[in-house]
Scaffold this active site. Structure first.
Site, mmCIF file in Angstrom:
data_model
loop_
_atom_site.group_PDB
_atom_site.id
_atom_site.type_symbol
_atom_site.label_atom_id
_atom_site.label_comp_id
_atom_site.label_asym_id
_atom_site.label_seq_id
_atom_site.Cartn_x
_atom_site.Cartn_y
_atom_site.Cartn_z
ATOM 1 N N ASP A 62 8.327 14.470 2.322
ATOM 2 C CA ASP A 62 8.212 13.188 3.032
ATOM 3 C C ASP A 62 9.095 12.120 2.391
ATOM 4 O OD1 ASP A 62 6.687 13.007 0.723
ATOM 5 O OD2 ASP A 62 4.790 12.673 1.752
ATOM 6 N N ASN A 97 -7.039 8.831 1.005
ATOM 7 C CA ASN A 97 -7.630 8.907 2.351
ATOM 8 C C ASN A 97 -7.534 10.328 2.927
ATOM 9 O OD1 ASN A 97 -4.925 9.173 2.731
ATOM 10 N ND2 ASN A 97 -4.677 7.436 4.123
ATOM 11 N N HIS A 153 -4.738 12.070 3.130
ATOM 12 C CA HIS A 153 -3.464 12.423 3.767
ATOM 13 C C HIS A 153 -2.772 13.552 3.011
ATOM 14 C CE1 HIS A 153 -0.750 9.218 1.531
ATOM 15 N NE2 HIS A 153 -0.969 10.277 0.777
ATOM 16 N N GLU A 202 -1.362 10.978 8.120
ATOM 17 C CA GLU A 202 -2.450 10.035 7.872
ATOM 18 C C GLU A 202 -3.657 10.374 8.760
ATOM 19 O OE1 GLU A 202 -2.108 8.234 5.412
ATOM 20 O OE2 GLU A 202 -0.222 7.155 5.311
#
Ligand code: F6R
Length: 246
Positions: free
Chosen positions: A67, A136, A138, A143
């Site tokens: 990413d 979270n 991810h 996400e």
């Protein structure tokens, strides 16, 4: 999904590096897809040491980025590009033609994503994908709420990611979008290795292993991967049910 717990993050890093080193030895043209951040840092350092000590041939290795932050230049020390060059590509002497990273400055993000997906297809798919996990849940920049049918794609970053992501930058940096390999690429990876250490990851690791599988916590989807391995230190494993540890 297999879970392995090591007494310390150093031992976890060594074990993860050993798996990657063995993979490269067995298949010198291995295609790796690499996360950045704190989680794989020790693993890459150990791998570099193993490659040098054991003279493992990396001249045919293919390296793909997991990413990148959109809008962040490659020479920014917080960029994934900079991290991978500093901690993996440079120390292992990987050639330019062996590397495919996302261009976070691209004016054509969808073209950039197609270019990446095509490069991986051309390489015959990813042999081993190394990922961390966000607070979270991810994976890459997939996400909460992500469309799992996507290959590489650009995505609006979650507020937690924008806040936590500041730790990589030398000064406050506005972050809004990321570009990432999608869940289709995650599922297609022949081996998926998730690395996490430290107490702050204990809750999300517990949820990854035990919460309902779904896009609310993307990491739960790794339970559907055909060959996923979660490597943890004791602290990150601190909230796991004893029956899930081995
Ligand atoms: C970075 C990436 C992210 C991180 C995750 C955990 O390339 O893909 O998903 O792996 O945010 O970051 P650290 O390891 O810094 O806790």
């Amino acid at each position: 999904m297999k879970i392995k717990v090591y007494p310390t993050s150093e031992l976890q890093s060594k074990a993860a590096a050993q798996i990657i080193a063995d993979q490269i030895r067995t298949k010198p043209d291995t295609a790796v897809c690499l996360a950045t951040g704190d989680s794989p840092f020790g693993t890459y350092r150990e791998l570099v040491r193993m490659v040098k000590d054991s003279h493992i041939d990396c001249s045919r290795l293919r390296v793909f980025g997991l990413d990148e932050w959109v809008g962040i230049p490659p020479d920014n020390t917080g960029s994934c590009h900079h991290y991978l060059h500093e901690n993996f590509i440079g120390p292992l002497g990987i050639g330019h033609d062996q590397v495919h990273l996302f261009d976070g400055l691209s004016k054509d993000l969808s073209g950039e994503c197609s270019r990446m997906t095509e490069a991986i297809r051309h390489a015959g798919g990813i042999d081993i994908m190394i990922v961390g996990i966000g607070m979270n849940g991810h994976i890459g920049f997939n996400e909460p709420g992500v469309d799992v049918n996507l290959w590489a794609h650009a995505i609006e970053l979650d507020e937690i990611t924008k806040t936590v992501g500041q730790k990589y930058f030398q000064s406050a940096t506005p972050l809004s979008k990321g570009i990432t390999q999608g869940f289709q690429q995650v599922f297609a990876a022949r081996t998926l290795m998730l690395l996490a250490h430290g107490k702050k990851k204990a809750s999300i690791i517990h949820q990854t292993a035990e919460a309902p599988i779904g896009i609310a916590i993307p990491s739960t989807l790794l339970r559907q991967h055909k060959n996923s391995l979660i490597m943890l230190d004791e602290e990150a494993a601190g909230e796991l049910a004893p029956s899930l540890r081995n």
